[in-house]
Design a protein around this motif. Sequence first.
Motif, PDB file in Angstrom:
ATOM      1  N   GLU A   7      -4.443   5.766  -0.828  1.00 25.10           N
ATOM      2  CA  GLU A   7      -5.087   4.832  -1.762  1.00 25.10           C
ATOM      3  C   GLU A   7      -5.342   5.488  -3.125  1.00 25.10           C
ATOM      4  O   GLU A   7      -5.204   4.840  -4.167  1.00 25.10           O
ATOM      5  CB  GLU A   7      -6.394   4.305  -1.172  1.00 25.10           C
ATOM      6  CG  GLU A   7      -6.213   3.442   0.059  1.00 25.10           C
ATOM      7  CD  GLU A   7      -5.403   2.165  -0.177  1.00 25.10           C
ATOM      8  OE1 GLU A   7      -5.157   1.810  -1.349  1.00 25.10           O
ATOM      9  OE2 GLU A   7      -5.010   1.541   0.807  1.00 25.10           O
ATOM     10  N   GLU A  10      -2.196   5.326  -4.916  1.00 23.59           N
ATOM     11  CA  GLU A  10      -1.954   3.979  -5.437  1.00 23.59           C
ATOM     12  C   GLU A  10      -2.781   3.730  -6.699  1.00 23.59           C
ATOM     13  O   GLU A  10      -2.295   3.101  -7.657  1.00 23.59           O
ATOM     14  CB  GLU A  10      -2.269   2.934  -4.363  1.00 23.59           C
ATOM     15  CG  GLU A  10      -1.264   2.950  -3.228  1.00 23.59           C
ATOM     16  CD  GLU A  10      -1.605   2.000  -2.094  1.00 23.59           C
ATOM     17  OE1 GLU A  10      -0.886   2.030  -1.081  1.00 23.59           O
ATOM     18  OE2 GLU A  10      -2.590   1.238  -2.211  1.00 23.59           O
ATOM     19  N   GLU A  36      -7.288  -1.312  -6.329  1.00 25.86           N
ATOM     20  CA  GLU A  36      -7.172   0.020  -5.721  1.00 25.86           C
ATOM     21  C   GLU A  36      -8.531   0.706  -5.605  1.00 25.86           C
ATOM     22  O   GLU A  36      -8.791   1.409  -4.620  1.00 25.86           O
ATOM     23  CB  GLU A  36      -6.187   0.887  -6.512  1.00 25.86           C
ATOM     24  CG  GLU A  36      -4.762   0.336  -6.526  1.00 25.86           C
ATOM     25  CD  GLU A  36      -4.181   0.045  -5.148  1.00 25.86           C
ATOM     26  OE1 GLU A  36      -4.659   0.592  -4.142  1.00 25.86           O
ATOM     27  OE2 GLU A  36      -3.236  -0.765  -5.073  1.00 25.86           O
ATOM     28  N   ASP A  39     -10.002  -0.707  -2.561  1.00 18.79           N
ATOM     29  CA  ASP A  39      -9.392  -0.106  -1.365  1.00 18.79           C
ATOM     30  C   ASP A  39     -10.005   1.260  -1.062  1.00 18.79           C
ATOM     31  O   ASP A  39     -10.260   1.605   0.097  1.00 18.79           O
ATOM     32  CB  ASP A  39      -7.876   0.060  -1.560  1.00 18.79           C
ATOM     33  CG  ASP A  39      -7.128  -1.264  -1.551  1.00 18.79           C
ATOM     34  OD1 ASP A  39      -7.728  -2.300  -1.202  1.00 18.79           O
ATOM     35  OD2 ASP A  39      -5.932  -1.257  -1.919  1.00 18.79           O
TER      36      ASP A  39
HETATM   37 MG   LIG Z   1      -4.244   0.082  -2.142  1.00 22.77          MG
END
Ligand SMILES: [Mg+2]
Length: 83
Positions: A7, A10, A36, A39
Amino acid sequence: MARLTEEVGELAREVNHVHGEKPKKATEDANTIEDELGDIVFVITCIANSLQIDLSDSFNKSMMKFETRDKDRWTKKVTHQEE
Ligand SMILES: [Mg+2]
């Protein structure tokens, strides 16, 4: 930890997309920095829960460090209310 690393990667990709020089490919998902960050918070919450750690306590301890040990570490911005 692997999921958290994924994550964070990302997030780095989204930040690079918005503020860097690497545009997305047409085939890539249209995620956002906001997505993100969400997340990452979710994964961190899962890690804390699995270790039976109260994330509120962890956050409060960190904020206490910023307000005490690190209080002179950064230049404080003056808000309109303080002027
Ligand atoms: Mg993500």
